[in-house]
Design a protein around this motif. Structure first.
Motif, PDB file in Angstrom:
ATOM      1  N   VAL A  85      -6.292   7.564  13.322  1.00  0.00           N
ATOM      2  CA  VAL A  85      -7.717   7.649  13.585  1.00  0.00           C
ATOM      3  C   VAL A  85      -8.371   8.518  12.514  1.00  0.00           C
ATOM      4  O   VAL A  85      -7.863   9.563  12.130  1.00  0.00           O
ATOM      5  CB  VAL A  85      -8.009   8.162  15.008  1.00  0.00           C
ATOM      6  CG1 VAL A  85      -7.536   9.589  15.201  1.00  0.00           C
ATOM      7  CG2 VAL A  85      -9.484   8.037  15.343  1.00  0.00           C
ATOM      8  N   GLU A  86      -9.512   8.026  12.026  1.00  0.00           N
ATOM      9  CA  GLU A  86     -10.317   8.779  11.083  1.00  0.00           C
ATOM     10  C   GLU A  86     -11.493   9.347  11.841  1.00  0.00           C
ATOM     11  O   GLU A  86     -12.241   8.609  12.491  1.00  0.00           O
ATOM     12  CB  GLU A  86     -10.835   7.872   9.964  1.00  0.00           C
ATOM     13  CG  GLU A  86     -11.760   8.601   9.005  1.00  0.00           C
ATOM     14  CD  GLU A  86     -12.546   7.665   8.099  1.00  0.00           C
ATOM     15  OE1 GLU A  86     -12.952   8.137   7.033  1.00  0.00           O
ATOM     16  OE2 GLU A  86     -12.755   6.504   8.462  1.00  0.00           O
ATOM     17  N   GLY A 126     -10.375   3.574  14.209  1.00  0.00           N
ATOM     18  CA  GLY A 126      -8.942   3.359  14.345  1.00  0.00           C
ATOM     19  C   GLY A 126      -8.346   2.541  13.209  1.00  0.00           C
ATOM     20  O   GLY A 126      -8.980   1.628  12.678  1.00  0.00           O
ATOM     21  N   TRP A 127      -7.123   2.908  12.824  1.00  0.00           N
ATOM     22  CA  TRP A 127      -6.343   2.217  11.799  1.00  0.00           C
ATOM     23  C   TRP A 127      -4.931   2.055  12.328  1.00  0.00           C
ATOM     24  O   TRP A 127      -4.519   2.752  13.246  1.00  0.00           O
ATOM     25  CB  TRP A 127      -6.320   3.025  10.504  1.00  0.00           C
ATOM     26  CG  TRP A 127      -7.652   3.156   9.859  1.00  0.00           C
ATOM     27  CD1 TRP A 127      -8.626   4.064  10.164  1.00  0.00           C
ATOM     28  CD2 TRP A 127      -8.183   2.344   8.825  1.00  0.00           C
ATOM     29  NE1 TRP A 127      -9.722   3.858   9.383  1.00  0.00           N
ATOM     30  CE2 TRP A 127      -9.477   2.811   8.537  1.00  0.00           C
ATOM     31  CE3 TRP A 127      -7.688   1.258   8.102  1.00  0.00           C
ATOM     32  CZ2 TRP A 127     -10.292   2.233   7.570  1.00  0.00           C
ATOM     33  CZ3 TRP A 127      -8.492   0.693   7.131  1.00  0.00           C
ATOM     34  CH2 TRP A 127      -9.772   1.173   6.875  1.00  0.00           C
ATOM     35  N   GLY A 186      -8.543   7.524   0.171  1.00  0.00           N
ATOM     36  CA  GLY A 186      -9.580   8.545   0.179  1.00  0.00           C
ATOM     37  C   GLY A 186      -9.899   9.122   1.540  1.00  0.00           C
ATOM     38  O   GLY A 186     -10.792   9.953   1.672  1.00  0.00           O
ATOM     39  N   MET A 187      -9.192   8.677   2.567  1.00  0.00           N
ATOM     40  CA  MET A 187      -9.423   9.167   3.925  1.00  0.00           C
ATOM     41  C   MET A 187      -8.255  10.048   4.369  1.00  0.00           C
ATOM     42  O   MET A 187      -7.131   9.855   3.929  1.00  0.00           O
ATOM     43  CB  MET A 187      -9.521   8.001   4.917  1.00  0.00           C
ATOM     44  CG  MET A 187     -10.632   7.037   4.650  1.00  0.00           C
ATOM     45  SD  MET A 187     -10.630   5.661   5.825  1.00  0.00           S
ATOM     46  CE  MET A 187      -9.221   4.711   5.249  1.00  0.00           C
ATOM     47  N   THR A 188      -8.549  10.978   5.261  1.00  0.00           N
ATOM     48  CA  THR A 188      -7.495  11.720   5.943  1.00  0.00           C
ATOM     49  C   THR A 188      -7.507  11.251   7.390  1.00  0.00           C
ATOM     50  O   THR A 188      -8.509  11.378   8.096  1.00  0.00           O
ATOM     51  CB  THR A 188      -7.732  13.241   5.865  1.00  0.00           C
ATOM     52  OG1 THR A 188      -7.743  13.629   4.493  1.00  0.00           O
ATOM     53  CG2 THR A 188      -6.630  13.987   6.593  1.00  0.00           C
ATOM     54  N   LEU A 189      -6.384  10.686   7.809  1.00  0.00           N
ATOM     55  CA  LEU A 189      -6.257  10.108   9.143  1.00  0.00           C
ATOM     56  C   LEU A 189      -5.297  10.944   9.972  1.00  0.00           C
ATOM     57  O   LEU A 189      -4.307  11.453   9.458  1.00  0.00           O
ATOM     58  CB  LEU A 189      -5.734   8.672   9.041  1.00  0.00           C
ATOM     59  CG  LEU A 189      -6.470   7.766   8.056  1.00  0.00           C
ATOM     60  CD1 LEU A 189      -5.688   6.485   7.837  1.00  0.00           C
ATOM     61  CD2 LEU A 189      -7.854   7.474   8.552  1.00  0.00           C
ATOM     62  N   GLU A 190      -5.580  11.072  11.255  1.00  0.00           N
ATOM     63  CA  GLU A 190      -4.688  11.770  12.170  1.00  0.00           C
ATOM     64  C   GLU A 190      -3.846  10.737  12.912  1.00  0.00           C
ATOM     65  O   GLU A 190      -4.329   9.663  13.261  1.00  0.00           O
ATOM     66  CB  GLU A 190      -5.488  12.600  13.164  1.00  0.00           C
ATOM     67  CG  GLU A 190      -6.271  13.712  12.500  1.00  0.00           C
ATOM     68  CD  GLU A 190      -7.057  14.567  13.472  1.00  0.00           C
ATOM     69  OE1 GLU A 190      -7.020  14.306  14.696  1.00  0.00           O
ATOM     70  OE2 GLU A 190      -7.709  15.510  13.006  1.00  0.00           O
ATOM     71  N   GLN A 238       0.821  -1.198   0.000  1.00  0.00           N
ATOM     72  CA  GLN A 238       0.000   0.000   0.000  1.00  0.00           C
ATOM     73  C   GLN A 238       0.861   1.256   0.000  1.00  0.00           C
ATOM     74  O   GLN A 238       2.039   1.217   0.365  1.00  0.00           O
ATOM     75  CB  GLN A 238      -0.941  -0.015   1.211  1.00  0.00           C
ATOM     76  CG  GLN A 238      -1.936  -1.156   1.102  1.00  0.00           C
ATOM     77  CD  GLN A 238      -2.419  -1.640   2.449  1.00  0.00           C
ATOM     78  OE1 GLN A 238      -1.641  -1.798   3.374  1.00  0.00           O
ATOM     79  NE2 GLN A 238      -3.710  -1.882   2.548  1.00  0.00           N
ATOM     80  N   SER A 239       0.247   2.353  -0.403  1.00  0.00           N
ATOM     81  CA  SER A 239       0.906   3.654  -0.394  1.00  0.00           C
ATOM     82  C   SER A 239       0.094   4.621   0.462  1.00  0.00           C
ATOM     83  O   SER A 239      -1.130   4.538   0.503  1.00  0.00           O
ATOM     84  CB  SER A 239       1.003   4.229  -1.803  1.00  0.00           C
ATOM     85  OG  SER A 239       1.805   3.420  -2.618  1.00  0.00           O
ATOM     86  N   VAL A 240       0.790   5.526   1.129  1.00  0.00           N
ATOM     87  CA  VAL A 240       0.152   6.579   1.909  1.00  0.00           C
ATOM     88  C   VAL A 240       0.821   7.902   1.552  1.00  0.00           C
ATOM     89  O   VAL A 240       1.917   7.927   0.998  1.00  0.00           O
ATOM     90  CB  VAL A 240       0.255   6.336   3.434  1.00  0.00           C
ATOM     91  CG1 VAL A 240      -0.455   5.063   3.839  1.00  0.00           C
ATOM     92  CG2 VAL A 240       1.700   6.314   3.895  1.00  0.00           C
ATOM     93  N   VAL A 241       0.160   8.980   1.884  1.00  0.00           N
ATOM     94  CA  VAL A 241       0.740  10.311   1.743  1.00  0.00           C
ATOM     95  C   VAL A 241       0.819  10.912   3.128  1.00  0.00           C
ATOM     96  O   VAL A 241      -0.196  11.003   3.840  1.00  0.00           O
ATOM     97  CB  VAL A 241      -0.111  11.205   0.811  1.00  0.00           C
ATOM     98  CG1 VAL A 241       0.469  12.611   0.760  1.00  0.00           C
ATOM     99  CG2 VAL A 241      -0.194  10.598  -0.574  1.00  0.00           C
ATOM    100  N   ILE A 242       2.029  11.291   3.533  1.00  0.00           N
ATOM    101  CA  ILE A 242       2.221  11.954   4.821  1.00  0.00           C
ATOM    102  C   ILE A 242       2.031  13.448   4.594  1.00  0.00           C
ATOM    103  O   ILE A 242       2.667  14.040   3.720  1.00  0.00           O
ATOM    104  CB  ILE A 242       3.607  11.651   5.406  1.00  0.00           C
ATOM    105  CG1 ILE A 242       3.722  10.153   5.689  1.00  0.00           C
ATOM    106  CG2 ILE A 242       3.857  12.478   6.662  1.00  0.00           C
ATOM    107  CD1 ILE A 242       5.084   9.704   6.131  1.00  0.00           C
TER     108      ILE A 242
END
Length: 116
Positions: A113-114, A63-64, A86-90, A7-11
């Motif tokens: 957390v979303e 939670g993730w 498609g989510m923004t997680l903190e 998977q890929s994420v964007v920080i």
């Protein structure tokens, strides 16, 4: 690399700025974005789970968990956000950097957390 880490994420990292009253806040409109490939993001296992807050308005916090493969460090801070699927997680709490025997980082784990 394991098939688990595909998977890929964007920080997303926002600079701290002073508002007109002199208070410091994060400027998310001016945030920098860094793409990171080869990680694993999955729903958090119990006891972390979705929580519903209904006092002022209907809100759900889900939670993730983010994991890196062995030997991969990650430039992620507890003040960052992570964009995934498609989510923004903190980032929820400190980022866990597990030490490798003999030095270095074995892998990284982060609670996300979303807020919906």
């Amino acid at each position: 690399m394991s098939l688990m880490y595909v998977q890929s994420v964007v920080i997303v990292r926002a600079p701290v700025v002073a508002d007109r009253y002199g208070s410091e806040r994060r400027d998310w409109a001016a945030a920098t974005r860094s793409t990171v490939d080869g990680v694993n993001v999955q729903p958090a296992a119990p006891p972390a789970q979705s929580t519903e807050y209904t006092q002022d308005r209907q809100t759900t916090a889900t939670g993730w968990r983010l994991y890196t493969p062995r030997g991969m460090d990650l430039d992620l801070l507890e003040t960052d956000r992570v964009e995934y699927d498609g989510m923004t997680l903190e980032v929820d709490g400190k980022v866990g950097r597990w030490p490798r025997p003999g030095g270095g980082v074995h892998h990284v784990e982060a609670e996300l957390v979303e807020i919906d």
